[in-house]
Motif scaffolding. Structure first.
Motif, PDB file in Angstrom:
ATOM      1  N   ALA A  37       0.835  -1.209   0.000  1.00  9.81           N
ATOM      2  CA  ALA A  37       0.000   0.000   0.000  1.00  9.81           C
ATOM      3  C   ALA A  37       0.867   1.255   0.000  1.00  9.81           C
ATOM      4  O   ALA A  37       0.532   2.246  -0.651  1.00  9.81           O
ATOM      5  CB  ALA A  37      -0.939  -0.008   1.196  1.00  9.81           C
ATOM      6  N   MET A  38       1.986   1.232   0.704  1.00  7.21           N
ATOM      7  CA  MET A  38       2.892   2.379   0.710  1.00  7.21           C
ATOM      8  C   MET A  38       3.535   2.552  -0.668  1.00  7.21           C
ATOM      9  O   MET A  38       3.663   3.666  -1.159  1.00  7.21           O
ATOM     10  CB  MET A  38       3.976   2.217   1.765  1.00  7.21           C
ATOM     11  CG  MET A  38       4.917   3.401   1.827  1.00  7.21           C
ATOM     12  SD  MET A  38       6.369   3.113   2.840  1.00  7.21           S
ATOM     13  CE  MET A  38       7.120   1.726   2.015  1.00  7.21           C
ATOM     14  N   LEU A  39       3.931   1.446  -1.291  1.00  8.65           N
ATOM     15  CA  LEU A  39       4.550   1.512  -2.617  1.00  8.65           C
ATOM     16  C   LEU A  39       3.560   1.989  -3.680  1.00  8.65           C
ATOM     17  O   LEU A  39       3.944   2.662  -4.630  1.00  8.65           O
ATOM     18  CB  LEU A  39       5.113   0.146  -3.013  1.00  8.65           C
ATOM     19  CG  LEU A  39       6.261  -0.398  -2.168  1.00  8.65           C
ATOM     20  CD1 LEU A  39       6.596  -1.836  -2.595  1.00  8.65           C
ATOM     21  CD2 LEU A  39       7.480   0.490  -2.253  1.00  8.65           C
ATOM     22  N   GLY A  71      -2.668   4.531  -5.122  1.00  9.37           N
ATOM     23  CA  GLY A  71      -3.763   3.728  -4.591  1.00  9.37           C
ATOM     24  C   GLY A  71      -4.593   2.986  -5.612  1.00  9.37           C
ATOM     25  O   GLY A  71      -5.720   2.572  -5.325  1.00  9.37           O
ATOM     26  N   ASP A  72      -4.045   2.747  -6.799  1.00 12.50           N
ATOM     27  CA  ASP A  72      -4.836   2.079  -7.843  1.00 12.50           C
ATOM     28  C   ASP A  72      -4.713   0.549  -7.820  1.00 12.50           C
ATOM     29  O   ASP A  72      -5.235  -0.126  -8.691  1.00 12.50           O
ATOM     30  CB  ASP A  72      -4.477   2.621  -9.226  1.00 12.50           C
ATOM     31  CG  ASP A  72      -3.067   2.256  -9.675  1.00 12.50           C
ATOM     32  OD1 ASP A  72      -2.288   1.687  -8.871  1.00 12.50           O
ATOM     33  OD2 ASP A  72      -2.731   2.550 -10.842  1.00 12.50           O
ATOM     34  N   GLY A  73      -4.025   0.014  -6.832  1.00 11.38           N
ATOM     35  CA  GLY A  73      -3.896  -1.440  -6.718  1.00 11.38           C
ATOM     36  C   GLY A  73      -2.742  -2.025  -7.503  1.00 11.38           C
ATOM     37  O   GLY A  73      -2.564  -3.238  -7.534  1.00 11.38           O
ATOM     38  N   VAL A  74      -1.945  -1.170  -8.124  1.00 11.03           N
ATOM     39  CA  VAL A  74      -0.798  -1.608  -8.914  1.00 11.03           C
ATOM     40  C   VAL A  74       0.369  -0.668  -8.622  1.00 11.03           C
ATOM     41  O   VAL A  74       0.190   0.545  -8.561  1.00 11.03           O
ATOM     42  CB  VAL A  74      -1.128  -1.569 -10.429  1.00 11.03           C
ATOM     43  CG1 VAL A  74       0.092  -1.878 -11.268  1.00 11.03           C
ATOM     44  CG2 VAL A  74      -2.261  -2.521 -10.752  1.00 11.03           C
ATOM     45  N   VAL A  75       1.545  -1.227  -8.438  1.00 12.71           N
ATOM     46  CA  VAL A  75       2.748  -0.402  -8.293  1.00 12.71           C
ATOM     47  C   VAL A  75       3.402  -0.339  -9.665  1.00 12.71           C
ATOM     48  O   VAL A  75       3.713  -1.365 -10.263  1.00 12.71           O
ATOM     49  CB  VAL A  75       3.729  -0.994  -7.261  1.00 12.71           C
ATOM     50  CG1 VAL A  75       5.013  -0.167  -7.204  1.00 12.71           C
ATOM     51  CG2 VAL A  75       3.086  -1.086  -5.889  1.00 12.71           C
ATOM     52  N   SER A  76       3.571   0.869 -10.146  1.00 15.27           N
ATOM     53  CA  SER A  76       4.213   1.048 -11.444  1.00 15.27           C
ATOM     54  C   SER A  76       5.716   1.281 -11.233  1.00 15.27           C
ATOM     55  O   SER A  76       6.170   1.608 -10.133  1.00 15.27           O
ATOM     56  CB  SER A  76       3.616   2.256 -12.167  1.00 15.27           C
ATOM     57  OG  SER A  76       3.983   3.457 -11.500  1.00 15.27           O
ATOM     58  N   ARG A  77       6.436   1.138 -12.311  1.00 15.63           N
ATOM     59  CA  ARG A  77       7.878   1.419 -12.281  1.00 15.63           C
ATOM     60  C   ARG A  77       8.100   2.861 -11.819  1.00 15.63           C
ATOM     61  O   ARG A  77       8.950   3.127 -10.989  1.00 15.63           O
ATOM     62  CB  ARG A  77       8.475   1.199 -13.683  1.00 15.63           C
ATOM     63  CG  ARG A  77       9.954   1.497 -13.769  1.00 15.63           C
ATOM     64  CD  ARG A  77      10.472   1.237 -15.204  1.00 15.63           C
ATOM     65  NE  ARG A  77      11.907   1.396 -15.273  1.00 15.63           N
ATOM     66  CZ  ARG A  77      12.516   2.576 -15.405  1.00 15.63           C
ATOM     67  NH1 ARG A  77      11.813   3.685 -15.506  1.00 15.63           N
ATOM     68  NH2 ARG A  77      13.836   2.630 -15.448  1.00 15.63           N
ATOM     69  N   MET A 112       3.288  -3.978 -11.057  1.00 18.36           N
ATOM     70  CA  MET A 112       3.298  -5.104 -10.131  1.00 18.36           C
ATOM     71  C   MET A 112       2.019  -5.077  -9.298  1.00 18.36           C
ATOM     72  O   MET A 112       1.700  -4.065  -8.674  1.00 18.36           O
ATOM     73  CB  MET A 112       4.530  -4.994  -9.224  1.00 18.36           C
ATOM     74  CG  MET A 112       4.646  -6.051  -8.173  1.00 18.36           C
ATOM     75  SD  MET A 112       6.145  -5.845  -7.176  1.00 18.36           S
ATOM     76  CE  MET A 112       6.026  -4.150  -6.624  1.00 18.36           C
ATOM     77  N   THR A 113       1.285  -6.176  -9.309  1.00 19.86           N
ATOM     78  CA  THR A 113       0.083  -6.316  -8.492  1.00 19.86           C
ATOM     79  C   THR A 113       0.483  -6.782  -7.096  1.00 19.86           C
ATOM     80  O   THR A 113       1.624  -7.212  -6.870  1.00 19.86           O
ATOM     81  CB  THR A 113      -0.866  -7.362  -9.091  1.00 19.86           C
ATOM     82  OG1 THR A 113      -0.203  -8.636  -9.065  1.00 19.86           O
ATOM     83  CG2 THR A 113      -1.285  -6.992 -10.517  1.00 19.86           C
ATOM     84  N   PHE A 114      -0.473  -6.743  -6.174  1.00 19.30           N
ATOM     85  CA  PHE A 114      -0.175  -7.247  -4.830  1.00 19.30           C
ATOM     86  C   PHE A 114       0.202  -8.720  -4.879  1.00 19.30           C
ATOM     87  O   PHE A 114       1.137  -9.142  -4.210  1.00 19.30           O
ATOM     88  CB  PHE A 114      -1.341  -7.038  -3.851  1.00 19.30           C
ATOM     89  CG  PHE A 114      -1.054  -7.723  -2.551  1.00 19.30           C
ATOM     90  CD1 PHE A 114      -0.129  -7.194  -1.658  1.00 19.30           C
ATOM     91  CD2 PHE A 114      -1.645  -8.936  -2.238  1.00 19.30           C
ATOM     92  CE1 PHE A 114       0.187  -7.843  -0.472  1.00 19.30           C
ATOM     93  CE2 PHE A 114      -1.339  -9.601  -1.059  1.00 19.30           C
ATOM     94  CZ  PHE A 114      -0.424  -9.048  -0.166  1.00 19.30           C
ATOM     95  N   ASP A 115      -0.511  -9.520  -5.655  1.00 21.03           N
ATOM     96  CA  ASP A 115      -0.208 -10.955  -5.713  1.00 21.03           C
ATOM     97  C   ASP A 115       1.219 -11.201  -6.188  1.00 21.03           C
ATOM     98  O   ASP A 115       1.920 -12.062  -5.655  1.00 21.03           O
ATOM     99  CB  ASP A 115      -1.205 -11.692  -6.607  1.00 21.03           C
ATOM    100  CG  ASP A 115      -2.592 -11.777  -5.980  1.00 21.03           C
ATOM    101  OD1 ASP A 115      -2.707 -11.629  -4.740  1.00 21.03           O
ATOM    102  OD2 ASP A 115      -3.563 -11.978  -6.739  1.00 21.03           O
TER     103      ASP A 115
END
Length: 172
Positions: A12-14, A18-24, A69-72
């Motif tokens: 969640a911090m990364l 807050g869109d559920g995906v961490v981008s590069r 990158m997704t949470f999974d």
């Protein structure tokens, strides 16, 4: 259970938007934020080292090259091996940026500036510092800092991790 909660908190911090995906972009912006908070210049060797470490970490997390990158995917990647081989050098490089006098420790203000730059609220950063500064000398060593993050992300439990992602109060 704590392992999954810790991973969710870190993810969640990364995931800054807050869109559920961490981008590069989101991941690499962490270094930019720390550089800005410390006032270092782009040609500073510590900035260069932190950027290289961040790129290496992202490449490891985004092994399929999608740029996201997704949470999974994060949960499957994160763990002891990933921390020891990828995260520790990256987090250590960010610590070094915040260590303005290069003495291997962070003062309260350096620590708070680092953690705020990484996305933690100031109250949580203060509580985390208190949780780590067990001898009350007003400093946190690089080793303490990295060991506590490792404990948190590998599910061992960490007063610092609990403070960073909790209600902003230091653990007893």
């Amino acid at each position: 259970m704590h392992d999954t909660l810790a991973k969710r908190r870190v993810f969640a911090m990364l995931d800054a938007d807050g869109d559920g995906v961490v981008s590069r972009h989101e991941y690499l912006a962490r270094t930019k934020h720390v550089v800005a908070a410390t006032g270092r210049t782009e040609d500073d060797p510590l900035v260069v080292a932190a950027r290289v470490a961040g790129e290496r970490a992202w490449a490891s997390m985004d092994a399929n090259g999608e740029g996201r990158m997704t949470f999974d995917a994060y949960a499957a990647w994160a763990g002891t091996e990933a921390f020891d081989s990828v995260c520790e050098p990256t987090l250590g490089a960010l610590f070094d940026l915040a260590d303005t006098d290069a003495d291997g420790t962070l003062t309260r203000s350096e620590f708070i500036a680092l953690r705020e730059a990484l996305g933690n609220p100031a109250g949580n950063a203060r509580a985390a510092f208190e949780a780590l500064d067990t001898d009350g000398d007003g400093r946190v060593s690089r080793e303490q800092y990295l060991a506590s993050i490792r404990e948190h992300v590998t599910g061992e439990g960490s007063p610092m991790g609990d403070a960073l992602y909790g209600d902003g109060k230091a653990a007893p």
